[in-house]
Design a protein around this motif. Structure first.
Motif, PDB file in Angstrom:
ATOM      1  N   ALA A  69      35.630  34.179  30.036  1.00  0.00           N
ATOM      2  CA  ALA A  69      37.032  33.923  29.680  1.00  0.00           C
ATOM      3  C   ALA A  69      37.926  34.527  30.766  1.00  0.00           C
ATOM      4  CB  ALA A  69      37.353  34.539  28.328  1.00  0.00           C
ATOM      5  N   VAL A  70      38.889  33.741  31.215  1.00  0.00           N
ATOM      6  CA  VAL A  70      39.826  34.178  32.265  1.00  0.00           C
ATOM      7  C   VAL A  70      41.242  33.977  31.748  1.00  0.00           C
ATOM      8  CG1 VAL A  70      40.536  33.863  34.677  1.00  0.00           C
ATOM      9  CG2 VAL A  70      38.180  33.368  34.005  1.00  0.00           C
ATOM     10  N   LYS A  71      42.101  35.001  31.942  1.00  0.00           N
ATOM     11  CA  LYS A  71      43.512  34.840  31.552  1.00  0.00           C
ATOM     12  C   LYS A  71      44.402  35.451  32.616  1.00  0.00           C
ATOM     13  CE  LYS A  71      46.755  35.004  27.777  1.00  0.00           C
ATOM     14  NZ  LYS A  71      47.250  33.690  28.212  1.00  0.00           N
ATOM     15  N   CYS A 129      51.615  38.634  41.504  1.00  0.00           N
ATOM     16  CA  CYS A 129      50.833  38.286  40.319  1.00  0.00           C
ATOM     17  C   CYS A 129      49.673  39.273  40.152  1.00  0.00           C
ATOM     18  CB  CYS A 129      50.294  36.865  40.485  1.00  0.00           C
ATOM     19  SG  CYS A 129      49.462  36.240  39.032  1.00  0.00           S
ATOM     20  N   PRO A 130      49.566  39.938  39.032  1.00  0.00           N
ATOM     21  CA  PRO A 130      48.491  40.915  38.855  1.00  0.00           C
ATOM     22  C   PRO A 130      47.134  40.226  38.694  1.00  0.00           C
ATOM     23  CG  PRO A 130      49.756  40.691  36.842  1.00  0.00           C
ATOM     24  CD  PRO A 130      50.457  39.871  37.867  1.00  0.00           C
ATOM     25  N   SER A 131      46.071  41.005  38.849  1.00  0.00           N
ATOM     26  CA  SER A 131      44.717  40.461  38.694  1.00  0.00           C
ATOM     27  C   SER A 131      44.534  39.936  37.279  1.00  0.00           C
ATOM     28  CB  SER A 131      43.680  41.545  38.974  1.00  0.00           C
ATOM     29  OG  SER A 131      43.677  41.836  40.346  1.00  0.00           O
ATOM     30  N   PRO A 132      43.730  38.921  37.123  1.00  0.00           N
ATOM     31  CA  PRO A 132      43.562  38.327  35.786  1.00  0.00           C
ATOM     32  C   PRO A 132      42.666  39.186  34.892  1.00  0.00           C
ATOM     33  CG  PRO A 132      42.120  37.259  37.346  1.00  0.00           C
ATOM     34  CD  PRO A 132      42.937  38.240  38.137  1.00  0.00           C
ATOM     35  N   ALA A 133      42.753  38.926  33.611  1.00  0.00           N
ATOM     36  CA  ALA A 133      41.818  39.546  32.668  1.00  0.00           C
ATOM     37  C   ALA A 133      40.577  38.653  32.603  1.00  0.00           C
ATOM     38  CB  ALA A 133      42.463  39.650  31.296  1.00  0.00           C
TER      39      ALA A 133
END
Lengths: 390, 541
Positions: free
Chosen positions: A168-170, A150-154
């Protein structure tokens, strides 16, 4: 200095007069025999002093050997110590995990028993209310497989009116997971939704320079910048407490009494737009509850009143108080000698000039099932009034 | 076997494992748990605890729930033993180093004026100065407040109990020996002093027992939107005694006047009673709504457009202070300078009383701090009047001086008036003003302290080359010539006191003059105002 001894054959002068014995002469054979005229016993030992260069070379060689030996010994000892330490750590980790499992199992048993008893009581007392569920505590020491792919979140942060930062986290591969935001000493848990997104406001009651970190469920951490647009125009009063009771921070703006427009608390929180409109209307500072908390969960609770300044204002007082009985009669352990016999509260005031002050207070218990007296409801000894000056 | 510590948590590190804590928040308080067998300990963030288990968040091992039967919590952040405990509330800032003052039980009783704002601020500042952690314990009685002061663990915590039920209770509690320090917003009365002497506590009127903490002034308060801006003193008397009961009697829109006042034990009430009511032989109207809490009373007034009340200047809060017009035409505004000089008609002093020097180290330390120069900053921050000298230009005093021309002919000397004006107009007035014990030329307790303050000031670089005028004044009783001489002798007495306290003749050029009853600061119509006029002012150039 050490000497070097050699035996020289055929060069020595014969000396002495002792007779040769038979054994000695019988031992002489062709090829290996010494010349007959040579009596080895008569050969003198001659000591020759070595050259300084040879002595120095020998000294260096021995020193090098000694150093190598010592280094090897030290490395070996360290290695042995390391191995022992690793073993000890492993043993302790194993022991801790065992104790952890044991405690969890015991807790599960206790909970199961309590639930069974509650069900029995429920059956016996059909009019009783539902039992409160205890908050789950998740123990996790393994990194899940998805974390490897799983890549790092935005993550984005944005200043928001009222001394707050919108975060904001995605991360679509982390749907429904819990994340944590640590702001100064305060850790707040947030849930990502089914799409792996979350958006929330962080109330900057300690200012914008405080270290903040977002931690994902798998332990991955991201430092957060905390941009703020109007911290210089607000004063924040925060209360922080741990006890599972409902405390309400109350603000009485300019001698307002309960129920009036100037009475601000979780039950009448106002919002940033309403506060700003009041400031524009009468040229005095007004505030809103920028964070509220019902106190009914585990961990720390935080309530924050944010006063939006009016720069032309030269005087005025906003009385602050803590209400410990907004929800009625003291009960559920928040009384007498129960688990919440004393409620500890930390008060943080961050002024518009950046000065931050801290005070610690304690609210003593009242008798179980007894209402706190009216004089003791709006406690004014812990949270300082906000006094506006020139 | 040596003990091994499994290190879990650092300030920079974050736990790899998470604790689900609902929608709320958790506090990062690190604790150390030790296995009861003693060969293992672990540190981590305390998430929760009860009598049976600890749940901590460790960096390397994640969330651990450990049986309290197997582990002892041994660090400072541990929940209290016995009382089941929530995770302790942390200081959100780096903790100050703790220094024990020694366990004490110090009780301070008396004035709500002093005890509501100023004394808590002084205790806060004293705790910060000594590196002592302070926890306030509120009571269901809002007039009581305890302070726990944490020293070294083995010495236990000291407690300061603050009881703020009014100045009168300072002296009753001292006499009963349930308080070691008394707070009062008025001077001790003769009968109170006598009772304390009989209780073998000594004469509280002596300088070693009576300590002037700060200055203050009563302000008459109305609601901020009230049309009232100033009131004659006589009208104030009539309103508070109930002779005037409706605003229409003053030419204002009709409405009943709602009078608010402190309770009888209050020094604020006593001061107002002495200076305003009893001085005019009247008593407070029985219709007054009363409270012991000055902040509450001030807010009542602010909330009531028909209301009127009075309080110390620090309790103006959201109310409006009115100007007071005296009977002889002087109008007094409740300014900081007029209260520092005690020229304001309702100026007063705030006191601490002790039976000599306290023996308890905490009481000693707190008293020394409260009377220090450093504490004067706290006094000012608390909206009271500090005793730090300040200057005001001649122009701010000119009206008062010009008022002398209204005096009767027998109380006026035109030549001396011209001299006075010439002497002062190029100078600035220092707020330090010396007054004397009643009907004597002996400096009172404040003046004795002011002598030392003035010596220090005049020795400073800013003042050492200045010209200082000690201007003596008298009340209007008696012959003008006698008063002129008396006023000069009072100024000379101040000079002698300055010299006796270490001011050398080479340090400052000091002029001594007496101006009789010229330039009064009060109307000479009551004992209080006569006393106010017997003074020595300090003017600087």
């Amino acid at each position: 200095m050490r000497s070097l001894t050699v035996t020289l054959i055929g060069l020595a002068a014969v000396g002495g007069s002792e007779p040769l014995n038979a054994d000695d002469s019988a031992g002489l054979t062709a090829g290996t025999k010494k010349p007959w005229f040579v009596d080895p016993r008569r050969l003198p030992e001659i000591t020759v002093l070595p050259s300084p260069e040879a002595v120095e070379a020998a000294r260096k060689a021995e020193e090098q050997k000694r150093v190598l030996d010592e280094t090897a010994a030290r490395l070996k000892a360290e290695e042995e110590r390391h191995i022992a330490q690793e073993a000890e750590t492993q043993r302790q980790v194993k022991e801790l995990k065992r104790l952890n499992e044991e405690a969890k199992a015991k807790a599960d048993e206790d909970r199961a028993r309590a639930e069974a008893e509650a069900r029995q009581n429920e059956a016996a007392k059909p009019t009783a209310g539902p039992a409160a569920k205890s908050a789950p505590i998740r123990a996790s020491t393994n990194i899940p497989a998805y974390a490897l792919t799983c890549p790092s979140p935005a993550i984005s942060t944005e200043p928001t009116q009222g001394g707050r930062t919108k975060i904001a986290v995605k991360s679509s591969c982390r749907a429904n997971q819990t994340i944590e935001v640590k702001y100064g000493p305060i850790v707040t848990a947030r849930a990502l939704d089914g799409t792996g997104s979350a958006e929330f406001l962080l109330d900057l009651f300690l200012g914008g320079e405080v270290a903040a970190t977002l931690t994902l469920a798998d332990g991955e951490q991201h430092p957060l910048a905390l941009p703020a647009q109007d911290l210089g125009d607000v004063t924040k009063v925060a209360i922080i407490w741990n006890s599972k009771v409902n405390l309400d921070l109350n603000a009485f703006e300019y001698a307002a009494v309960t129920g009036e427009e100037g009475y601000v608390w979780a039950g009448a929180p106002r919002d940033v737009a309403a506060a700003a409109a009041l400031v524009a209307r009468d040229g005095r500072g007004h505030g809103f509850m920028s964070s509220t908390d019902d106190g009914q969960h585990e961990g720390a609770k935080v309530e924050v009143f944010t006063l939006m300044r009016s720069k032309g204002q030269d005087k005025g007082t906003i009385a602050m108080a803590l209400d410990y009985a907004a929800s009625g009669t003291a009960s559920n352990g928040a009384c007498a000698a129960g688990s919440e016999a004393e409620v500890a509260v930390e008060v943080v005031v961050r002024d518009f000039d950046g000065a931050v002050s801290h005070e610690n207070g304690v609210i003593p218990a009242v008798g179980c099932a007894s209402a706190r007296p009216a004089s003791g409801r709006y406690l004014k000894g812990i949270v300082p009034d906000l006094r506006i000056r020139h | 076997m040596s003990r091994t510590v499994v290190k879990i948590w650092t300030s920079a590190g974050i736990a790899a494992a998470l604790v689900v804590i609902g929608a709320g928040a958790a506090i990062a308080t690190e604790v150390v748990l030790r296995l009861k067998s003693g060969d293992l300990q672990i540190s981590g963030e305390l998430v929760s605890s009860d009598k049976t288990k600890y749940t901590i968040n460790s960096r390397s091992l994640g969330s651990l729930t450990l049986d309290a039967a197997h582990f002892d919590c041994i660090s400072a952040g541990c929940p209290k033993e016995g009382a089941a405990a929530p995770a302790p509330v942390p200081a959100a800032h780096a903790p100050e180093p703790e220094r024990a003052i020694g366990p004490s039980q110090l009780s301070i009783s008396g004035s709500n004026t002093v005890g509501n704002l100023l004394m808590p601020a002084l205790i806060d500042a004293y705790a910060a100065k000594t590196g002592t952690k302070l926890v306030k314990v509120v009571s269901t009685d809002p007039l009581d407040l305890d302070f726990r002061m944490a020293g070294h663990q083995e010495q236990g915590a000291s407690v300061i109990a603050l009881h703020r039920h009014g100045s009168a209770t300072a002296f009753t509690d001292l006499a009963k020996q349930v308080a070691q320090v008394g707070m009062s917003s008025r001077p001790i009365k003769a009968d109170e002093a006598q009772k304390l002497i009989e209780a073998r506590l000594g004469d509280m009127r002596l300088p070693g027992s009576e300590h002037i903490l700060a200055l203050d002034g009563l302000v008459v308060l109305v609601a901020p939107d009230s049309p009232v801006v100033s009131l004659p003193m006589q009208t104030i008397v009539e309103i508070f005694s109930g002779q005037i009961t409706d605003w229409s009697q003053l030419g204002l829109p009709a409405g009943p006047i709602n009078v608010y006042a402190p309770t009888p034990e209050s020094g604020t009430f006593d001061t107002f009673d002495q200076l305003v009511l009893k001085a005019n032989k009247v008593a407070l109207t029985p219709n007054a709504k009363r409270t012991a809490n000055h902040a509450e009373q001030s807010d009542w007034v602010a909330h009531d457009p028909l209301g009127i009340g009075f309080a110390g200047i620090a309790y103006q809060r959201n109310s409006k202070a009115v100007l007071i017009q005296s009977s002889c035409g002087l109008t007094s505004s409740p300014s900081v300078f007029s209260m520092k000089t005690e020229d304001y008609p309702l100026a007063r002093r705030l006191f601490l009383y002790t039976s000599g020097r306290p023996r308890d180290p905490l009481a000693q330390g707190l008293l020394d701090f409260a009377l220090s120069q450093q504490a004067q900053t706290i006094v000012k921050q608390s909206d009271f009047i500090d005793q730090i000298p300040e200057l005001a230009p001649y122009s701010t005093q000119a009206d008062r001086i010009a008022n002398s021309t209204n005096a009767p002919a027998e109380n006026f000397d035109a030549a001396l008036m011209a001299t006075l004006t010439d002497d002062l107009k190029s100078r600035e007035r220092l707020s330090v003003t010396f007054r004397f014990q009643t009907a004597s030329s002996v400096l009172d307790n404040k003046a004795l302290a002011d002598v030392k303050r003035l010596v220090e000031l005049l020795k400073s670089d800013d003042y050492v080359k200045k010209s200082i005028l000690l201007a003596g004044f008298a009340d209007s009783k008696g012959l003008f010539s006698v008063n002129a001489e008396l006023s000069r002798s009072r100024a000379k007495a101040v000079l002698d006191a300055l010299r006796a306290n270490g001011l050398s003749s080479t340090q400052s050029k000091i002029i001594v003059k007496g101006y009789g009853e010229l330039a009064p600061v009060a109307c000479n119509d009551t004992q209080e105002s006569l006393q106010r006029n017997r003074r020595v002012e300090v003017w600087v150039r």
